[in-house]
Structures are given as structure tokens and as C-alpha cells.
Design an enzyme around this catalytic site. Structure first.
Site, PDB file in Angstrom:
ATOM      1  N   ASP A 141       0.838  -1.210   0.000  1.00  0.00           N
ATOM      2  CA  ASP A 141       0.000   0.000   0.000  1.00  0.00           C
ATOM      3  C   ASP A 141       0.862   1.246   0.000  1.00  0.00           C
ATOM      4  O   ASP A 141       0.456   2.303   0.482  1.00  0.00           O
ATOM      5  CB  ASP A 141      -0.917  -0.018   1.227  1.00  0.00           C
ATOM      6  CG  ASP A 141      -2.016   1.025   1.136  1.00  0.00           C
ATOM      7  OD1 ASP A 141      -2.548   1.432   2.193  1.00  0.00           O
ATOM      8  OD2 ASP A 141      -2.335   1.461   0.000  1.00  0.00           O
ATOM      9  N   ASP A 169      -3.202  -3.010  -2.539  1.00  0.00           N
ATOM     10  CA  ASP A 169      -4.262  -1.998  -2.576  1.00  0.00           C
ATOM     11  C   ASP A 169      -4.115  -1.151  -3.844  1.00  0.00           C
ATOM     12  O   ASP A 169      -3.052  -1.078  -4.457  1.00  0.00           O
ATOM     13  CB  ASP A 169      -4.159  -1.094  -1.338  1.00  0.00           C
ATOM     14  CG  ASP A 169      -5.378  -0.183  -1.184  1.00  0.00           C
ATOM     15  OD1 ASP A 169      -5.236   0.880  -0.561  1.00  0.00           O
ATOM     16  OD2 ASP A 169      -6.461  -0.534  -1.716  1.00  0.00           O
TER      17      ASP A 169
HETATM   18  O1  LIG Z   1      -0.368   6.693  -3.156  1.00  0.00           O
HETATM   19  C1  LIG Z   1      -0.984   6.137  -2.253  1.00  0.00           C
HETATM   20  N1  LIG Z   1      -0.336   5.608  -1.188  1.00  0.00           N
HETATM   21  C2  LIG Z   1       1.127   5.579  -1.128  1.00  0.00           C
HETATM   22  C3  LIG Z   1       1.783   6.805  -0.580  1.00  0.00           C
HETATM   23  C4  LIG Z   1       1.396   8.088  -0.963  1.00  0.00           C
HETATM   24  C5  LIG Z   1       2.083   9.201  -0.456  1.00  0.00           C
HETATM   25  C6  LIG Z   1       3.146   9.052   0.403  1.00  0.00           C
HETATM   26  C7  LIG Z   1       3.512   7.791   0.771  1.00  0.00           C
HETATM   27  C8  LIG Z   1       4.695   7.672   1.700  1.00  0.00           C
HETATM   28  N2  LIG Z   1       4.822   6.355   2.256  1.00  0.00           N
HETATM   29  C9  LIG Z   1       5.724   5.459   1.748  1.00  0.00           C
HETATM   30  C10 LIG Z   1       6.417   5.725   0.587  1.00  0.00           C
HETATM   31  C11 LIG Z   1       7.366   4.810   0.117  1.00  0.00           C
HETATM   32  C12 LIG Z   1       7.592   3.653   0.835  1.00  0.00           C
HETATM   33  N3  LIG Z   1       8.487   2.616   0.646  1.00  0.00           N
HETATM   34  N4  LIG Z   1       8.327   1.742   1.691  1.00  0.00           N
HETATM   35  C13 LIG Z   1       7.400   2.183   2.504  1.00  0.00           C
HETATM   36  C14 LIG Z   1       6.895   3.409   2.007  1.00  0.00           C
HETATM   37  C15 LIG Z   1       5.961   4.300   2.479  1.00  0.00           C
HETATM   38  C16 LIG Z   1       2.844   6.669   0.300  1.00  0.00           C
HETATM   39  C17 LIG Z   1      -2.478   6.093  -2.268  1.00  0.00           C
HETATM   40  C18 LIG Z   1      -3.166   7.086  -2.976  1.00  0.00           C
HETATM   41  C19 LIG Z   1      -4.563   7.093  -3.014  1.00  0.00           C
HETATM   42  C20 LIG Z   1      -5.290   8.147  -3.774  1.00  0.00           C
HETATM   43  C21 LIG Z   1      -4.879   9.483  -3.679  1.00  0.00           C
HETATM   44  C22 LIG Z   1      -5.562  10.458  -4.384  1.00  0.00           C
HETATM   45  C23 LIG Z   1      -6.674  10.121  -5.166  1.00  0.00           C
HETATM   46  F1  LIG Z   1      -7.352  11.092  -5.822  1.00  0.00           F
HETATM   47  C24 LIG Z   1      -7.076   8.801  -5.260  1.00  0.00           C
HETATM   48  C25 LIG Z   1      -6.378   7.814  -4.563  1.00  0.00           C
HETATM   49  C26 LIG Z   1      -5.296   6.099  -2.339  1.00  0.00           C
HETATM   50  C27 LIG Z   1      -4.599   5.104  -1.633  1.00  0.00           C
HETATM   51  O2  LIG Z   1      -5.266   4.114  -0.977  1.00  0.00           O
HETATM   52  C28 LIG Z   1      -3.198   5.099  -1.599  1.00  0.00           C
HETATM   53  O3  LIG Z   1      -2.556   4.086  -0.912  1.00  0.00           O
HETATM   54 MG   LIG Z   2      -3.946   2.521  -0.494  1.00  0.00          MG
END
Ligand SMILES: O=C(NCc1cccc(CNc2ccc3[nH]ncc3c2)c1)c1cc(-c2ccc(F)cc2)cc(O)c1O
Ligand SMILES: [Mg+2]
Length: 214
Positions: A141, A169
């Protein structure tokens, strides 16, 4: 400078959820995201699918890539069998700080190891750091363009065994097309799509469950 959305989500948990009650933490976050501010938690609809897969696998060792505020972390950990543990990786330190407090509020901190840093660095160290031989369950995710490289890394590090279950996800929204291509056209995986909706909306999204065949 004001608070961030994760900090406001944490406040809602601290105000509305009972300490030591994981279900009330989950409900407080879902309420906040439906009635106050949308946030990218897996949510209650996809969360029910996550619950059913975790219950079916009943993992001794589970890994989550992308903690965010700890919503799915608590959802998974509350269903683990006694003695089992969940390792969750988070790159963003602000998210990790909020997640630690959400997890503490739920009372499940003894079942959870939160590791800060990029997955590419943490995955190769999991065996030595946590004394694990393989992973029974992985929830993907995090950044959607990391799903394929990290799945390959899990394979290369010998962290997957015959029957390991990956659950990803957002394979539709925001989408992970390369990942779907990888697991669906790879003889080493048996994949199935669970149709659902983007958290707290009626936009289509879903989870892809892939069993590693060894
Ligand atoms: O992008 C998403 N999630 C991931 C994410 C996103 C941002 C920052 C992080 C920083 N965390 C991170 C990074 C790199 C990493 N490497 N190892 C661990 C680790 C941890 C992670 C996401 C977006 C939407 C979404 C947004 C907008 C919209 F309109 C529709 C849908 C819905 C979701 O359910 C989502 O999951
Ligand atoms: Mg997600």
C-alpha cells in the site's frame, strides 16, 4: 504553521476511540474520513476484504509496505494469532510519528514493528533484523510504482515461500498497471482481483490477491 491531516486524524482517534480497543480506533478513523477529511486509508469497504484475507491466511509473520497513519496496520494486527507479528515499513517520518501514536492507542504495539525508511533498504535486512525465514502475508500500500520492484526484491531475498500471500491496494485507483501485468502473467503467481471502491468514495478500485507458488 498549522496541523497536518494525519495530525488531525490522530486527534480524532484520541478524542473518539477507547484506548486499547482496536475496533473503536478503526471506526473513529473511518468516521473522520467520511465526515471531516478524506485520507488514503484502505477504508472500511476494502478493509473488510483485507480482514477476510488476513483471517484466512492467519499469518505468523506479516509485512505491510506503507503504514501511513496505521489504519490498516491496526486492521491486520487485531486479527493476528497469538505470538504472530506484523512488520510495517514507512518512508515518511511524519506519517510514522502519527502511526506510532495510533497504534499505541489501539493497544496492539506489542504485535507491531514499525520500521522507518525506504522499502528498498529495509527489505534486505528483515531476515537478520527480525529473525524471520519467510513471510506468510504481505500488504502492499505504498508508492504504486514500487509494487513491482519490491515484489521482485522480496523474491530475491528469499522472503516468499510456496503459499505466501500478497495483497495489493489501489490496483485500479490510483492504479498499479505494471504490478497487475507482473503478477497476472507470471507462472509463479496465482492472482485474483477483488472489486471494490476507493476508500470513502464510489470510485472503482480493488485489491489484487496473489499467491506465490514457489
Ligand atoms: O499513493 C498512495 N499511497 C502511497 C503513498 C502516498 C504518499 C506518500 C507515501 C509515503 N509512504 C511510503 C512511501 C514509500 C515507501 N516505501 N516503503 C514504505 C513506504 C511508504 C505513500 C495512495 C493514494 C490514493 C489516492 C490518492 C488520491 C486520489 F485522488 C485517489 C487515490 C489512495 C490510496 O489508498 C493510496 O494508498
Ligand atoms: Mg492505499
Amino acid at each position: 504553521t498549522g496541523s497536518s491531516r494525519p495530525q488531525r486524524l490522530l486527534k480524532a482517534v484520541q478524542r473518539n476511540a477507547a484506548k486499547g480497543d482496536p475496533q473503536s480506533v478503526i471506526s473513529a478513523i473511518d468516521y473522520f474520513c467520511r465526515h471531516s477529511e478524506w485520507a488514503m486509508n484502505v477504508g472500511d469497504e476494502k478493509g473488510s476484504i483485507l480482514d477476510s484475507v488476513v483471517s484466512e491466511v492467519s499469518p505468523t509473520t506479516a509485512l505491510e509496505l506503507g503504514t501511513y497513519c496505521g489504519y490498516s496496520t491496526v486492521r491486520i494486527a487485531r486479527l493476528l494469532p497469538p505470538g504472530a507479528s506484523l512488520i510495517t515499513l514507512e518512508f515518511n517520518p511524519d506519517y510514522a510519528a502519527v502511526a506510532r501514536q495510533v497504534i499505541a492507542h489501539s493497544g496492539l504495539q506489542d504485535k507491531i514493528h514499525l520500521v522507518e525508511g525506504p522499502s528498498g533498504d529495509s527489505i534486505p535486512k528483515l531476515k537478520e533484523r527480525f529473525g524471520i525465514t519467510s513471510l506468510d502475508f504481505v500488504f502492499l500500500d505504498h508508492w504504486k510504482d514500487r509494487y513491482v520492484p519490491d515484489t521482485k526484491l522480496l523474491e530475491e531475498c528469499g522472503l516468499l515461500r510456496k503459499g505466501s500471500v500478497l495483497l495489493a491496494d489501489n490496483v485500479i485507483c490510483p492504479g498499479a498497471p505494471e504490478y497487475l501485468d507482473y503478477v497476472r502473467n507470471n507462472p509463479r503467481y496465482e492472482s485474483r482481483y477483488f472489486q471494490s471502491h476507493l476508500e470513502y468514495t464510489n470510485v472503482e478500485d480493488g485489491l489484487e490477491k496473489s499467491v506465490f507458488l514457489g
